[in-house]
Design a protein around this motif. Structure first.
Motif: not given
Length: 536
Positions: A63-65, A160-164, A356-357, A374-377
C-alpha cells in the motif's frame, strides 16, 4: 550527544524507547523489521539489513511502496556519510506538448502518463555492491519467502489496502488497470486484517533481481515486459529509458542546528525544505514545547521554507538558484524578518543567484542507514506489469506543465521528489538516522522530530509520539486530535486557519535510531503505523 529527558512527554501511545547494542532495525512493518534483524544475525551489516527490510516492505506493505518505486538513502560507514539518489527520470518520449495533446491541463495522477523510471531495484543493487557483506541473493530471500509462502495482514495495512480498493474500483475502469485487481484482490475483494496473502509474481521478480543484481529489471526480461505493457496501453516509457537509469551517489547537504548537523539528500528531494525551516527557527530560543510562541514561529518558518521549496526544487542541475545560497544563514535571517506576531501569506523569496515507507538500521560495527522508498500516493499509478507484481510509481504527477516553472516536465528529467531520508551528526560523529514518511508532510515531520529531540530533549519514541501539525496552504494548518486545544485556539487569534484532522493518516509515520556515547542504540517507531523496532 542529545541529553534525553527520561520523563519526557509520554504522548499518546505512552510507549518507551527501545534499547539495544548489537543491532537495530526500525520500520513500519514488524515482519520486515525482523527480516532485517535476521540478516544482521547471519553476519550482514546495517546496509544488508536495510536492503532486506526494504525489499520485504514491497511485499508486506504494498500500500505504500513497491518494486516499481523510487528510493533514497543516507549511509554512515567508517565515519563518513554517503548519499544515494535512486530516483528515476521521465521517459525520453514525453513532453509538455505530448501530455497536453492527451487532453490534460496538468499532469494526471494515474495511468501510464505519470510513470517515471523506477529506481528502487537499482538502490538495492548499488548499496549491496558498494557496502554490503552478504550476496544480494541471500539478502532478498526473506522478501521472496514472504511473497511465495504468504504473510498475514496487519491492521493498519489492511485499512489502507481496503481504502485503496474502494477508491480504485470506481476510478480504474480501463484494461490497463486489470493487473492491479488481479494482483491485489481476490474474488472482487481486498484482504482483511489477519488474512494470509501471497504474491507469487512478486517472488519471481525479486528472485530475478537478486540473481542479476537488478540488471534484468533495467536491461533484461523484466525490462522487456515493462516495455511491452507500456506500448500496449499508450505509455511513454520504453526499455531504452530503463537502460539509461543509474542510481547516483551524491554529496548530502546539511544545516547546523544548535551544534548538530542535520543531513538531507540534495534536490531533487525536498529535504532542503526541512533545512530551510530549521535555519529560520534557529534564530529563536524556545523554552517550552507546547506554547503559542513555539508553534507560531515554527509554523511561519515552515510556510516560508516550503514556499521556497515548491518554487525552486527540481533536478539539481536545473535549479535556478544555488542550494548554498538558499541554505545561507544570511538568507535565513532575511526570511526570519518576515515573521511577525500574526500569520502571513507566504511568498517565495529571492536568494542571491549563484505513499512511502521509511526504515532505519544500525549494527555493532557503527554502520547506520537511513532509507526511504515509495510508489507515491499508496499503490502508485495503478499500473501493475502483468504477472510480475511490479506496481509502477506515479512520480511524474509532480511535474508542472507550465513551461516557465522550474519543475516543468522535460524528457529525461527528475521531478521534485517528496521522499527524503534524514540523518543527525554532532562533531563529525553519527547520532543516527531518522525519517517521517508521508508526501509533503515529510520535511514538516523532519523539522518537528529534530526540534523535539534537540530543543526539548525528547527521546526518539517521545519525539515521534508528540502531536503533529501540517501546513496545507496559505494560513491553513491541520492538527492531530491530540494537539493541545487551548494552544490551537490562541493560534487562531494570531490569524492561523486551524483545523483538526479526522484520523492521523496524513501526518506521516516515522522511525528514529540514535546511538549514545556508550554505543547503546535507542530506537523509536511511530504509533501511527504497524511499526516495530527489532533489536538485538
Amino acid at each position: 550527544m542529545i541529553n534525553f529527558d527520561a520523563h519526557s512527554y509520554p504522548y499518546t501511545s505512552q510507549r518507551t524507547a527501545t534499547y539495544g547494542k548489537k543491532g537495530m532495525v526500525a520500520t513500519s512493518q514488524s515482519l520486515a523489521a525482523q527480516a532485517g534483524l535476521d540478516i544482521l544475525k547471519k553476519g550482514g551489516n546495517a546496509i544488508d539489513a536495510a536492503i532486506a527490510t526494504a525489499a520485504c516492505l514491497t511485499v508486506v506493505e504494498p500500500t505504500s511502496n513497491g518494486i516499481g518505486g523510487d528510493a533514497f538513502a543516507l549511509v554512515w560507514v567508517k565515519d563518513k556519510l554517503y548519499g544515494l539518489n535512486a530516483s528515476g527520470r521521465a521517459p525520453q518520449a514525453i513532453s509538455i506538448d505530448a501530455v497536453k495533446a492527451q487532453g490534460n491541463e496538468k499532469m494526471p495522477t494515474y495511468g501510464w502518463t505519470p510513470v517515471t523510471v523506477p529506481g528502487a531495484p537499482s538502490a538495492w543493487a548499488e548499496l549491496s555492491e558498494r557496502f554490503g557483506k552478504l550476496p544480494l541473493t541471500e539478502v532478498l530471500q526473506p522478501a521472496i519467502d514472504y511473497a511465495e509462502n504468504g504473510f498475514p495482514l496487519s491492521p493498519i495495512l489492511a485499512k489502507y489496502w481496503n481504502l485503496a480498493h474502494e477508491k480504485y474500483k470506481k476510478l480504474f475502469t480501463g484494461e490497463e488497470y486489470k493487473p492491479w485487481f488481479d494482483t491485489f484482490t481476490l474474488n472482487g475483494k481486498a484482504p482483511q486484517a489477519g488474512d494470509m496473502w501471497k504474491l507469487p509474481g512478486h517472488a519471481a521478480t525479486l528472485r530475478s533481481i537478486a540473481r542479476t543484481k537488478a540488471k534484468s529489471f533495467y536491461e533484461g526480461e523484466l525490462a522487456d515486459q515493462i516495455d511491452a505493457f507500456s506500448r500496449k496501453h499508450g505509455g511513454f516509457l520504453r526499455k531504452e529509458d530503463l537502460a539509461l537509469h543509474q542510481a547516483e551517489w551524491v554529496e548530502p547537504i546539511k544545516a547546523n542546528y544548535r551544534g548538530y548537523d542535520v543531513w538531507e539528500i540534495p534536490p531533487n528531494g525536498q529535504g532542503l525544505v526541512a533545512l530551510l525551516a530549521l535555519n529560520i527557527v534557529e534564530g529563536y530560543s524556545f523554552k517550552e514545547k507546547d506554547t503559542v510562541d513555539t508553534y507560531h514561529k515554527s509554523w511561519e518558518a515552515m510556510k516560508l521554507a516550503f514556499t521556497d521549496g515548491l518554487r525552486y526544487i527540481t533536478q539539481n542541475d536545473k535549479m535556478t538558484v544555488s542550494i548554498e545560497d538558499l541554505l545561507s544563514k544570511e538568507y535565513a535571517a532575511k526570511r526570519r524578518e518576515l515573521i511577525t506576531d500574526t500569520a502571513l501569506d507566504p511568498e517565495p523569496g529571492e536568494p542571491a543567484r549563484s505513499g512511502t515507507v521509511y526504515l532505519a538500521t544500525a549494527d555493532e560495527e557503527g554502520n547506520m542507514v537511513s532509507f526511504i522508498q515509495s510508489n507515491y500516493m499508496g499503490f502508485g499509478s495503478g499500473i501493475v506489469i502483468p504477472g510480475t507484481g511490479i506496481a509502477m510509481q506515479n512520480r511524474g504527477h509532480n511535474f508542472s506543465l507550465d513551461p516557465e516553472h522550474d519543475n516543468r516536465l522535460e524528457a529525461g528529467k527528475q521531478t521534485y521528489h517528496t521522499i527524503i531520508p534524514g540523518f543527525l551528526t554532532k562533531d563529525d560523529k553519527a547520532v543516527g538516522p531518522f525519517g517521517v514518511m508521508g508526501g509533503f508532510m515529510q520535511p514538516q515531520g523532519h523539522m518537528q522530530v529534530v526540534m523535539n529531540m534537540i530543543d526539548f530533549n525528547l527521546n526518539p519514541q517521545a519525539a515521534l509520539d508528540a502531536p503533529r501539525w501540517q501546513w496545507k496552504e496559505g494560513k491553513v494548518f491541520e492538527l492531530e486530535r491530540s494537539f493541545p486545544e487551548h494552544v490551537a485556539l490562541t493560534l487562531e487569534q494570531k490569524g492561523h486557519d486551524v483545523r483538526y484532522a479526522v484520523g492521523s493518516g496524513s501526518f506521516g509515520r516515522g522511525q528514529i535510531i540514535v546511538r549514545n556515547e556508550d554505543g547503546v542504540l535507542i530506537g523509536g517507531t511511530d504509533h501511527r503505523t504497524d511499526g516495530t523496532v527489532a533489536v538485538w
